[in-house]
Design a protein around this motif. Sequence first.
Motif, mmCIF file in Angstrom:
data_model
loop_
_atom_site.group_PDB
_atom_site.id
_atom_site.type_symbol
_atom_site.label_atom_id
_atom_site.label_comp_id
_atom_site.label_asym_id
_atom_site.label_seq_id
_atom_site.Cartn_x
_atom_site.Cartn_y
_atom_site.Cartn_z
ATOM 1 N N GLU A 327 8.995 7.853 -0.267
ATOM 2 C CA GLU A 327 9.643 9.040 -0.840
ATOM 3 C C GLU A 327 8.657 10.194 -1.005
ATOM 4 O O GLU A 327 8.935 11.336 -0.621
ATOM 5 N N GLN A 330 7.526 11.475 2.460
ATOM 6 C CA GLN A 330 8.588 11.638 3.448
ATOM 7 C C GLN A 330 8.270 10.879 4.739
ATOM 8 O O GLN A 330 8.292 11.414 5.852
ATOM 9 N N HIS A 355 13.762 4.368 -5.317
ATOM 10 C CA HIS A 355 13.277 5.594 -4.686
ATOM 11 C C HIS A 355 14.152 6.009 -3.509
ATOM 12 O O HIS A 355 14.822 5.173 -2.890
ATOM 13 N N ASP A 356 14.111 7.282 -3.218
ATOM 14 C CA ASP A 356 14.879 7.840 -2.104
ATOM 15 C C ASP A 356 14.108 7.604 -0.805
ATOM 16 O O ASP A 356 13.050 8.196 -0.585
ATOM 17 N N VAL A 357 14.637 6.734 0.043
ATOM 18 C CA VAL A 357 13.964 6.421 1.310
ATOM 19 C C VAL A 357 14.723 7.021 2.495
ATOM 20 O O VAL A 357 14.597 6.557 3.621
#
Length: 635
Positions: A327, A330, A355-357
Amino acid sequence: MPQASYADSHRLSIEQPEVFWAEQAQRIVWQQPFSRVLDFSQPPFARWFVDGTTNLCFNAVDRHLLQRPDQPALVYISTETGQETSYSYRQLHAEVNRCAAVLRAQGVGKGERVIIYMPMIAEAIFAMLACARLGAIHSVVFGGFASHSLASRIDDARPKVLFTADAGMRGGKAIHYKPLVDEALKLAQHPPQSVIIVDRGIDQNLQRVPGRDLDYATLREQHLQASVDVEWVESSHPSYILYTSGTTGKPKGVQRDTGGYAVALATSMQYIYGGQAGDCMFTTSDIGWVVGHSYIVYGPLLAGMTSIIYEGTPVRPDAAIWWKIVEQYQVRVMFSSPTAIRVLKKQDPACLMRHDVSSLKSLYLAGEPLDEPTARWISDALRVDVIDNYWQTETGWPILSAQPGIEPLPKKFGSPGKPVYGFNVKLLHEASGEPVADEEKGVLVIKPPLPPGCLSTVWGDDARFVKTYFSNFHQQVYSSFDWARRDADGYYFILGRADDVINVAGHRLGTREIEEALSSHAGVAEVAVVGVADELKGQVVAAFVVAKDAASVADATGRQALEKALMATVDQQLGAIARPAKIHFVALLPKTRSGKLLRRSIQALAEGRDPGDLTTLDDPGALEQVRQALLNPAG
């Protein structure tokens, strides 16, 4: 550019390799053009891009200074020390020049060898690239290897300099390198003239040998403004030596060329890994292994990407750490091992959701066969494309894989895919050497010439290169020593080492086949299968299982229930002949620091023998688990 289809591209690479690879060679900078694409006049030795001169460091660093000088090239993250540092291509260039000047001042030049015995820190990558800049040959030895293993590699490579650090860190514990180095140099017949030490301040009792041991920080200060010219080398000039793990006797040094390796990696970054300049790649391996060489250091940098160097484990400080990194930076392309994913499979599933994956396009897994349950689990959990790929230290890049940069073919869980361009893969019967039919087991071989980037020979021993890899069948082919089968669609399935075969009353069973069956049970997190000597049947199958829920096997009733269910699973999938004679439940399995199961050591313990060289063992407690399980089969 890619051909119209996978089939057309692969066919061209096999039938007209000169045409295919001449086009791919345009991906790198040549100081002098090559006169021939391939010289295969002395099989099985192949020379690629003959007479062309190039430099790995220039292609990985210098050529990006015009277009992306301020883009991050390396991001160093240590969850062991809490350090996090980013280096732009401009900063990386400066550091590599300083390191090259330091090495040059110690007499390192074209063709000289440098042993790099380092933890996962940025200076290790500086040293690798500095060697390439000078035309020197680096040999990275996994940090923490035992002294006698290091000494044997020193004697084989005969380095001018050994580059090391005071210590590495793993799981919060310090591994002091300098005492290991000192002992290795006492054992070695050809010790280097100097030892350069990166003092991280971890070993408070660091001892230096006057006149031999040099402090890197002090030397770096002397060369802050250094500008070291690139040494342009002929394509076949060795770039590095990498010793294969688990060897006995004289070490076996895989020798890699320069031009072929650069072209192979640059091509793979697009065709296999889908990496573009500016993307971020996170490879969780170590530079002591081939994956670290190819896809932490050279591959991503050749492609103008950002590469993450990670010192730590997948579960420290918690099992969400990798996804936090994805995350934060990026990450678009990630490369790990099936073992690491199976470790995560045993952790709190909430860690995968923390988390944003969404930046992550693909997760590549290699190093050992990827079982279908693990592949499906991580694919569903992350909602990303999981791509298996199969290769070896010797090849330097994948033999089998999906190649989405050419054509996005359907994937089959349990299969690393189809042969990669350049690899003329065959399956041969172990005894007759004849091709086997679809769905039949055979030894995976590669018909030469080996494509660019593969080993060119064994360091200092051409005869050993031929004998080891090309003398196992009546025809001269490269043997992978791996069993595989191919289905009717041309997909390959790796079944395990050709020497990891269990012969039960004349029936030959691959360990991976049985492991795959046991792993398919929902209660299993990990499994290792070995053949144990048996007076009646020759061998019987023994399985060592890590239960997903430890509480389920905490008592005899639970163990018996799961064992019964697992036996039934094997019966159903493979037949009663493959049923384990005994299933032992353990909390963890013995593995190397690179994540490979130590099946031979497990087998030795099961047969009452010495488990052998354990210098690569990650956790000594794991082998004790096996020992106790064998002593107390009832639990």
